[in-house]
Design a protein around this motif. Structure first.
Motif, PDB file in Angstrom:
ATOM      1  N   ASP A 173      35.778  37.414  32.775  1.00 36.82           N
ATOM      2  CA  ASP A 173      36.949  38.091  32.226  1.00 36.82           C
ATOM      3  C   ASP A 173      36.580  39.540  31.950  1.00 36.82           C
ATOM      4  OD1 ASP A 173      38.879  36.084  32.217  1.00 36.82           O
ATOM      5  OD2 ASP A 173      38.156  35.240  30.335  1.00 36.82           O
ATOM      6  N   PHE A 174      37.262  40.447  32.646  1.00 35.43           N
ATOM      7  CA  PHE A 174      37.030  41.875  32.478  1.00 35.43           C
ATOM      8  C   PHE A 174      38.194  42.478  31.686  1.00 35.43           C
ATOM      9  CE2 PHE A 174      34.730  40.743  36.307  1.00 35.43           C
ATOM     10  CZ  PHE A 174      33.550  41.458  36.209  1.00 35.43           C
ATOM     11  N   PRO A 175      37.932  43.105  30.545  1.00 40.51           N
ATOM     12  CA  PRO A 175      39.029  43.755  29.797  1.00 40.51           C
ATOM     13  C   PRO A 175      39.798  44.759  30.645  1.00 40.51           C
ATOM     14  CG  PRO A 175      37.055  43.621  28.451  1.00 40.51           C
ATOM     15  CD  PRO A 175      36.658  43.180  29.818  1.00 40.51           C
ATOM     16  N   SER A 176      39.091  45.430  31.574  1.00 42.07           N
ATOM     17  CA  SER A 176      39.746  46.439  32.412  1.00 42.07           C
ATOM     18  C   SER A 176      40.713  45.840  33.419  1.00 42.07           C
ATOM     19  CB  SER A 176      38.688  47.268  33.154  1.00 42.07           C
ATOM     20  OG  SER A 176      37.880  46.426  33.959  1.00 42.07           O
ATOM     21  N   LEU A 177      40.627  44.495  33.646  1.00 35.94           N
ATOM     22  CA  LEU A 177      41.522  43.831  34.592  1.00 35.94           C
ATOM     23  C   LEU A 177      42.679  43.127  33.887  1.00 35.94           C
ATOM     24  CD1 LEU A 177      39.003  42.264  37.150  1.00 35.94           C
ATOM     25  CD2 LEU A 177      40.286  44.404  37.325  1.00 35.94           C
ATOM     26  N   GLY A 178      42.927  43.507  32.649  1.00 38.87           N
ATOM     27  CA  GLY A 178      44.061  42.941  31.931  1.00 38.87           C
ATOM     28  C   GLY A 178      43.728  41.727  31.105  1.00 38.87           C
ATOM     29  N   SER A 179      42.439  41.446  30.908  1.00 36.23           N
ATOM     30  CA  SER A 179      42.047  40.303  30.099  1.00 36.23           C
ATOM     31  C   SER A 179      42.405  40.541  28.643  1.00 36.23           C
ATOM     32  CB  SER A 179      40.534  40.057  30.231  1.00 36.23           C
ATOM     33  OG  SER A 179      40.091  39.149  29.258  1.00 36.23           O
ATOM     34  N   SER A 180      42.752  39.445  27.938  1.00 34.11           N
ATOM     35  CA  SER A 180      43.033  39.547  26.508  1.00 34.11           C
ATOM     36  C   SER A 180      41.754  39.692  25.701  1.00 34.11           C
ATOM     37  CB  SER A 180      43.805  38.309  26.037  1.00 34.11           C
ATOM     38  OG  SER A 180      43.074  37.131  26.311  1.00 34.11           O
ATOM     39  N   ASN A 181      40.596  39.446  26.343  1.00 35.63           N
ATOM     40  CA  ASN A 181      39.318  39.600  25.656  1.00 35.63           C
ATOM     41  C   ASN A 181      39.014  41.067  25.424  1.00 35.63           C
ATOM     42  OD1 ASN A 181      39.278  36.892  26.168  1.00 35.63           O
ATOM     43  ND2 ASN A 181      37.432  36.905  27.446  1.00 35.63           N
ATOM     44  N   ASP A 182      38.437  41.356  24.272  1.00 31.31           N
ATOM     45  CA  ASP A 182      38.010  42.729  23.994  1.00 31.31           C
ATOM     46  C   ASP A 182      36.672  43.033  24.640  1.00 31.31           C
ATOM     47  OD1 ASP A 182      40.280  43.228  22.441  1.00 31.31           O
ATOM     48  OD2 ASP A 182      39.325  42.432  20.628  1.00 31.31           O
ATOM     49  N   GLU A 183      35.891  41.989  24.955  1.00 26.52           N
ATOM     50  CA  GLU A 183      34.582  42.165  25.550  1.00 26.52           C
ATOM     51  C   GLU A 183      34.472  41.359  26.828  1.00 26.52           C
ATOM     52  OE1 GLU A 183      31.194  42.486  22.532  1.00 26.52           O
ATOM     53  OE2 GLU A 183      32.617  41.138  21.523  1.00 26.52           O
ATOM     54  N   PHE A 184      33.551  41.800  27.697  1.00 20.31           N
ATOM     55  CA  PHE A 184      33.289  41.083  28.941  1.00 20.31           C
ATOM     56  C   PHE A 184      32.762  39.680  28.623  1.00 20.31           C
ATOM     57  CE2 PHE A 184      30.017  39.718  31.963  1.00 20.31           C
ATOM     58  CZ  PHE A 184      30.756  39.645  33.132  1.00 20.31           C
ATOM     59  N   ALA A 185      33.268  38.672  29.312  1.00 23.83           N
ATOM     60  CA  ALA A 185      32.814  37.292  29.142  1.00 23.83           C
ATOM     61  C   ALA A 185      32.638  36.663  30.513  1.00 23.83           C
ATOM     62  CB  ALA A 185      33.817  36.483  28.322  1.00 23.83           C
ATOM     63  N   ALA A 186      31.647  35.770  30.635  1.00 26.18           N
ATOM     64  CA  ALA A 186      31.369  35.140  31.924  1.00 26.18           C
ATOM     65  C   ALA A 186      30.973  33.684  31.722  1.00 26.18           C
ATOM     66  CB  ALA A 186      30.262  35.880  32.662  1.00 26.18           C
ATOM     67  N   ASN A 187      31.170  32.884  32.775  1.00 23.22           N
ATOM     68  CA  ASN A 187      30.786  31.481  32.743  1.00 23.22           C
ATOM     69  C   ASN A 187      30.417  31.008  34.138  1.00 23.22           C
ATOM     70  OD1 ASN A 187      33.163  29.660  33.987  1.00 23.22           O
ATOM     71  ND2 ASN A 187      34.082  31.414  32.930  1.00 23.22           N
ATOM     72  N   ALA A 188      29.531  30.017  34.195  1.00 20.89           N
ATOM     73  CA  ALA A 188      29.156  29.362  35.448  1.00 20.89           C
ATOM     74  C   ALA A 188      29.540  27.897  35.337  1.00 20.89           C
ATOM     75  CB  ALA A 188      27.665  29.508  35.706  1.00 20.89           C
ATOM     76  N   ASP A 189      30.258  27.410  36.330  1.00 19.29           N
ATOM     77  CA  ASP A 189      30.743  26.022  36.334  1.00 19.29           C
ATOM     78  C   ASP A 189      30.113  25.311  37.529  1.00 19.29           C
ATOM     79  OD1 ASP A 189      32.105  23.637  36.453  1.00 19.29           O
ATOM     80  OD2 ASP A 189      34.087  24.503  36.169  1.00 19.29           O
ATOM     81  N   LEU A 190      29.104  24.476  37.253  1.00 19.63           N
ATOM     82  CA  LEU A 190      28.439  23.723  38.315  1.00 19.63           C
ATOM     83  C   LEU A 190      29.170  22.395  38.463  1.00 19.63           C
ATOM     84  CD1 LEU A 190      24.724  24.444  37.350  1.00 19.63           C
ATOM     85  CD2 LEU A 190      26.216  25.723  38.904  1.00 19.63           C
ATOM     86  N   GLY A 191      30.172  22.386  39.328  1.00 24.18           N
ATOM     87  CA  GLY A 191      31.057  21.236  39.414  1.00 24.18           C
ATOM     88  C   GLY A 191      31.121  20.614  40.787  1.00 24.18           C
ATOM     89  N   ALA A 192      31.679  19.406  40.809  1.00 25.69           N
ATOM     90  CA  ALA A 192      31.959  18.683  42.046  1.00 25.69           C
ATOM     91  C   ALA A 192      33.358  18.104  41.943  1.00 25.69           C
ATOM     92  CB  ALA A 192      30.933  17.577  42.276  1.00 25.69           C
ATOM     93  N   GLU A 193      34.003  17.930  43.089  1.00 25.29           N
ATOM     94  CA  GLU A 193      35.369  17.421  43.103  1.00 25.29           C
ATOM     95  C   GLU A 193      35.515  16.300  44.126  1.00 25.29           C
ATOM     96  OE1 GLU A 193      38.507  20.232  43.386  1.00 25.29           O
ATOM     97  OE2 GLU A 193      37.616  21.641  41.959  1.00 25.29           O
ATOM     98  N   ALA A 194      36.412  15.370  43.812  1.00 24.48           N
ATOM     99  CA  ALA A 194      36.791  14.311  44.744  1.00 24.48           C
ATOM    100  C   ALA A 194      38.282  14.425  44.997  1.00 24.48           C
ATOM    101  CB  ALA A 194      36.450  12.938  44.161  1.00 24.48           C
ATOM    102  N   HIS A 195      38.689  14.405  46.263  1.00 20.95           N
ATOM    103  CA  HIS A 195      40.084  14.545  46.654  1.00 20.95           C
ATOM    104  C   HIS A 195      40.490  13.353  47.510  1.00 20.95           C
ATOM    105  CE1 HIS A 195      40.509  19.113  45.953  1.00 20.95           C
ATOM    106  NE2 HIS A 195      39.404  18.689  45.364  1.00 20.95           N
ATOM    107  N   LEU A 196      41.509  12.659  47.098  1.00 16.61           N
ATOM    108  CA  LEU A 196      42.074  11.554  47.869  1.00 16.61           C
ATOM    109  C   LEU A 196      43.470  11.961  48.322  1.00 16.61           C
ATOM    110  CD1 LEU A 196      41.785   8.580  48.840  1.00 16.61           C
ATOM    111  CD2 LEU A 196      42.899   7.904  46.689  1.00 16.61           C
ATOM    112  N   LEU A 197      43.713  11.927  49.635  1.00 18.84           N
ATOM    113  CA  LEU A 197      44.995  12.340  50.195  1.00 18.84           C
ATOM    114  C   LEU A 197      45.515  11.279  51.154  1.00 18.84           C
ATOM    115  CD1 LEU A 197      42.795  15.041  50.621  1.00 18.84           C
ATOM    116  CD2 LEU A 197      45.026  16.132  50.437  1.00 18.84           C
ATOM    117  N   TRP A 198      46.807  11.088  51.151  1.00 17.69           N
ATOM    118  CA  TRP A 198      47.444  10.157  52.094  1.00 17.69           C
ATOM    119  C   TRP A 198      48.719  10.810  52.597  1.00 17.69           C
ATOM    120  CZ3 TRP A 198      47.591   4.139  51.264  1.00 17.69           C
ATOM    121  CH2 TRP A 198      47.793   3.542  52.510  1.00 17.69           C
ATOM    122  N   ALA A 199      48.686  11.228  53.855  1.00 18.48           N
ATOM    123  CA  ALA A 199      49.809  11.937  54.462  1.00 18.48           C
ATOM    124  C   ALA A 199      50.666  10.992  55.287  1.00 18.48           C
ATOM    125  CB  ALA A 199      49.295  13.069  55.348  1.00 18.48           C
TER     126      ALA A 199
END
Length: 282
Positions: A173-199
């Motif tokens: 989140d960059f304050p200069s990009l319109g973030s509501s945060n007053d300070e720069f904040a960052a996070n790393a999300d080490l994630g995995a996803e499962a997707h089930l689809l039936w068309a």
């Protein structure tokens, strides 16, 4: 023999225009599985992909993700609940070997909770915005990787697919990009996803369910902005329907993680997307 050769040539000429017009993933379904006399409509187990680590080169990745060049604005979605909302946009995407690399952004709004001024446990409007940016994508600037680990598509159940992805991402989140945060904040999300689809047969409708589980680590500013924690694990789900491979409507909500983090997610969120925000390759 000449008659058979002539018939085979005529069939190839007649079939070529139809096959040429198909997108790459549909072409894989029509590829003959054995010999010149194999029927073009013979269903192929797993669409030609290996069940484990199906993408092992750029050519296969281009077919799977249905892209052959640098892509911009591939997905836009609007999500919201009674007291908050967000707009997610995938701005650019490209292939890095067999992985898909993307850059996206989230803009969020939030109304202060009743009693937020006097109760420290209640979220303010700016805190809800920060929380919504995280849950809707990761922040107002997000870089993500996508790599399929498992791909299952039984030939006898046409249109059914199960795909499991490694999907790590880094958000900021960059304050200069319109973030509501007053300070720069960052996070790393080490994630995995499962997707089930039936068309359906003509892919006019696709039912889907998704689940994501990840370990999140953020800066002190990330915790102070609204999440309340620097490190936590979290799971969320999405389920809904895709119309014509273009419009996606879903409900999303938390399914695992610390209770205070799930409480910050709030009510079940309704999401509407254009160009489909399910994982590429659907």
């Amino acid at each position: 023999m000449r008659l058979r050769a002539f018939a085979a040539s005529a069939l190839a000429v007649l079939a070529a225009p139809a096959v040429a017009q198909l997108p790459p993933q549909r072409f894989a379904e029509l590829r003959p599985t054995g010999g010149e006399e194999a029927a073009l409509t013979t269903p192929q187990w797993n669409h030609g992909y290996a069940p484990l680590f199906p993408l092992r080169d750029v050519a296969t990745a281009k077919q799977f993700y249905d892209v052959d060049k640098f892509a911009t604005l591939r997905a836009v979605s609007l999500s919201g609940a009674s007291d908050r909302g967000a707009v997610y946009a995938e701005l650019v995407a490209d292939l890095l070997w067999a992985m898909r690399l993307s850059f996206s952004s989230v803009v969020a709004t939030g109304d202060a909770s009743d009693g937020a001024a006097t109760d420290p446990d209640e979220l303010t409007g700016s805190e809800k915005e920060a929380v919504q940016r995280f849950f809707a994508g990761g922040g107002n600037a997000v870089v993500a990787l996508s790599w399929p680990l498992v791909f299952l598509a039984p030939a006898k159940l046409e249109g059914l697919k199960l795909v499991m992805y490694a999907m790590p991402k880094v958000g900021a989140d960059f304050p200069s990009l319109g973030s509501s945060n007053d300070e720069f904040a960052a996070n790393a999300d080490l994630g995995a996803e499962a997707h089930l689809l039936w068309a359906t047969a003509q892919r006019k409708f696709t039912l889907f369910g998704e689940a994501r589980l990840g370990w999140v680590a953020g800066t002190k500013e990330f915790a102070a902005a609204g999440m309340g924690r620097q490190r936590f694990w979290f799971g969320q789900y999405a389920a809904g329907i895709i119309f014509f491979d273009i419009i996606r409507v879903a409900v999303e909500g938390p399914m695992a993680g610390p209770s205070d983090v799930q409480d910050r997610f709030g009510d079940v969120v309704l999401t509407a997307s254009l160009f489909g925000r399910t994982a590429p390759g659907n």
